[in-house]
Each structure stands twice: as C-alpha cells, then as structure tokens.
Design a protein around this motif. Structure first.
Motif, mmCIF file in Angstrom:
data_model
loop_
_atom_site.group_PDB
_atom_site.id
_atom_site.type_symbol
_atom_site.label_atom_id
_atom_site.label_comp_id
_atom_site.label_asym_id
_atom_site.label_seq_id
_atom_site.Cartn_x
_atom_site.Cartn_y
_atom_site.Cartn_z
ATOM 1 N N PHE A 219 0.788 -1.227 0.000
ATOM 2 C CA PHE A 219 0.000 0.000 0.000
ATOM 3 C C PHE A 219 0.822 1.280 0.000
ATOM 4 O O PHE A 219 0.401 2.267 -0.571
ATOM 5 C CB PHE A 219 -0.959 0.008 1.193
ATOM 6 C CG PHE A 219 -1.919 -1.143 1.160
ATOM 7 C CD1 PHE A 219 -2.920 -1.204 0.212
ATOM 8 C CD2 PHE A 219 -1.799 -2.177 2.063
ATOM 9 C CE1 PHE A 219 -3.796 -2.268 0.172
ATOM 10 C CE2 PHE A 219 -2.674 -3.251 2.036
ATOM 11 C CZ PHE A 219 -3.679 -3.294 1.081
ATOM 12 N N GLN A 220 1.949 1.292 0.633
ATOM 13 C CA GLN A 220 2.715 2.531 0.709
ATOM 14 C C GLN A 220 3.461 2.822 -0.588
ATOM 15 O O GLN A 220 3.631 3.960 -0.955
ATOM 16 C CB GLN A 220 3.697 2.495 1.882
ATOM 17 C CG GLN A 220 3.026 2.426 3.221
ATOM 18 C CD GLN A 220 2.137 3.622 3.505
ATOM 19 O OE1 GLN A 220 2.491 4.748 3.198
ATOM 20 N NE2 GLN A 220 0.985 3.379 4.081
ATOM 21 N N ASN A 221 3.908 1.808 -1.288
ATOM 22 C CA ASN A 221 4.657 2.029 -2.523
ATOM 23 C C ASN A 221 3.774 2.420 -3.697
ATOM 24 O O ASN A 221 4.264 2.853 -4.720
ATOM 25 C CB ASN A 221 5.460 0.774 -2.882
ATOM 26 C CG ASN A 221 6.593 0.530 -1.911
ATOM 27 O OD1 ASN A 221 7.064 1.459 -1.284
ATOM 28 N ND2 ASN A 221 7.015 -0.698 -1.791
ATOM 29 N N THR A 222 2.456 2.285 -3.562
ATOM 30 C CA THR A 222 1.561 2.620 -4.664
ATOM 31 C C THR A 222 1.178 4.089 -4.680
ATOM 32 O O THR A 222 0.585 4.555 -5.645
ATOM 33 C CB THR A 222 0.270 1.773 -4.581
ATOM 34 O OG1 THR A 222 -0.389 2.059 -3.347
ATOM 35 C CG2 THR A 222 0.578 0.310 -4.694
ATOM 36 N N LYS A 223 1.510 4.829 -3.638
ATOM 37 C CA LYS A 223 1.114 6.240 -3.565
ATOM 38 C C LYS A 223 1.750 7.051 -4.697
ATOM 39 O O LYS A 223 1.078 7.624 -5.523
ATOM 40 C CB LYS A 223 1.515 6.846 -2.228
ATOM 41 C CG LYS A 223 0.584 6.518 -1.113
ATOM 42 C CD LYS A 223 1.007 7.293 0.113
ATOM 43 C CE LYS A 223 0.035 7.052 1.239
ATOM 44 N NZ LYS A 223 0.424 7.791 2.419
ATOM 45 N N ASN A 224 3.041 7.117 -4.672
ATOM 46 C CA ASN A 224 3.746 7.941 -5.642
ATOM 47 C C ASN A 224 5.113 7.317 -5.859
ATOM 48 O O ASN A 224 5.898 7.211 -4.934
ATOM 49 C CB ASN A 224 3.879 9.370 -5.108
ATOM 50 C CG ASN A 224 4.537 10.295 -6.104
ATOM 51 O OD1 ASN A 224 4.981 9.870 -7.170
ATOM 52 N ND2 ASN A 224 4.598 11.571 -5.767
ATOM 53 N N LYS A 225 5.390 6.950 -7.094
ATOM 54 C CA LYS A 225 6.660 6.266 -7.333
ATOM 55 C C LYS A 225 7.860 7.179 -7.143
ATOM 56 O O LYS A 225 8.978 6.721 -7.055
ATOM 57 C CB LYS A 225 6.674 5.639 -8.726
ATOM 58 C CG LYS A 225 6.575 6.607 -9.862
ATOM 59 C CD LYS A 225 6.559 5.868 -11.179
ATOM 60 C CE LYS A 225 6.431 6.837 -12.335
ATOM 61 N NZ LYS A 225 6.421 6.145 -13.616
ATOM 62 N N TYR A 226 7.626 8.495 -7.054
ATOM 63 C CA TYR A 226 8.719 9.431 -6.847
ATOM 64 C C TYR A 226 8.852 9.889 -5.400
ATOM 65 O O TYR A 226 9.721 10.664 -5.067
ATOM 66 C CB TYR A 226 8.540 10.653 -7.746
ATOM 67 C CG TYR A 226 8.516 10.293 -9.214
ATOM 68 C CD1 TYR A 226 9.666 9.823 -9.843
ATOM 69 C CD2 TYR A 226 7.355 10.384 -9.947
ATOM 70 C CE1 TYR A 226 9.646 9.467 -11.174
ATOM 71 C CE2 TYR A 226 7.325 10.031 -11.282
ATOM 72 C CZ TYR A 226 8.473 9.570 -11.900
ATOM 73 O OH TYR A 226 8.454 9.211 -13.216
ATOM 74 N N SER A 227 7.979 9.391 -4.525
ATOM 75 C CA SER A 227 8.043 9.817 -3.132
ATOM 76 C C SER A 227 9.199 9.128 -2.421
ATOM 77 O O SER A 227 9.644 8.058 -2.810
ATOM 78 C CB SER A 227 6.727 9.500 -2.409
ATOM 79 O OG SER A 227 6.555 8.112 -2.329
ATOM 80 N N VAL A 228 9.655 9.748 -1.373
ATOM 81 C CA VAL A 228 10.734 9.199 -0.575
ATOM 82 C C VAL A 228 10.132 8.159 0.372
ATOM 83 O O VAL A 228 9.187 8.467 1.102
ATOM 84 C CB VAL A 228 11.447 10.305 0.228
ATOM 85 C CG1 VAL A 228 12.534 9.728 1.115
ATOM 86 C CG2 VAL A 228 11.998 11.347 -0.713
ATOM 87 N N PRO A 229 10.641 6.917 0.384
ATOM 88 C CA PRO A 229 10.055 5.896 1.264
ATOM 89 C C PRO A 229 10.328 6.215 2.727
ATOM 90 O O PRO A 229 11.381 6.746 3.081
ATOM 91 C CB PRO A 229 10.768 4.615 0.841
ATOM 92 C CG PRO A 229 12.036 5.065 0.198
ATOM 93 C CD PRO A 229 11.750 6.404 -0.399
#
Length: 84
Positions: free
Chosen positions: A54-64
């Motif tokens: 769920f967290q990786n699907t938000k925005n592929k350019y976001s900082v994890p």
C-alpha cells in the motif's frame, strides 16, 4: 489485486488484532517468551507486507519512510506499560 480502500482497511484490522494479541502475550507470558516473540515476528511480517502493498503505490517518486521511523513514532505515541 490490492490497493482498494476495503482491502487496506481489512489489512489494517489484521495488523491491529495481531498487535493486541502480541501485547496480551507480553503481559501474560513476558516479553522474552517464545509465544510473544513469535507473535512479534508475525506482526513484523504483516507490517512489511502492508508497506510493500500500500505505501509504494502512492507515488513512485516519493521518498520511502523507513520502518524504524514509523515504529519509533508508534512506540512514542502508544507506549506499553511494563510487563510484570
């Protein structure tokens, strides 16, 4: 498959139930008990799955967000009383 709000809510319920079970085991058997440790490892697995799904699907350019940061903020907010 995953990503819908219903699936996410069900996953969060599973995580909360496992967390409550782990806390109960910690109070009943102690924090170093094999039952408590096993439950803690199962909770870690659920949390890792949640973040991957769920967290990786938000925005592929976001900082994890590193898991240790999330865990520490949870512990600060909801610290458990010491087991006897």
């Amino acid at each position: 498959m995953y990503g819908g709000s219903k699936e996410k809510a069900l996953f969060l319920i599973r995580i909360q139930e496992k967390r409550e079970k782990m806390c109960l085991f910690g109070k009943l058997y102690g924090l170093n008990s094999p039952k408590t440790i096993q439950c803690s490892q199962e909770l870690d697995t659920l949390l890792n799955e949640y973040y991957q799904l769920f967290q990786n699907t938000k925005n592929k350019y976001s900082v994890p967000t590193h898991r240790i940061t999330v865990t520490n903020s949870y512990v600060r907010q909801y610290s458990l009383p010491y087991a006897k």
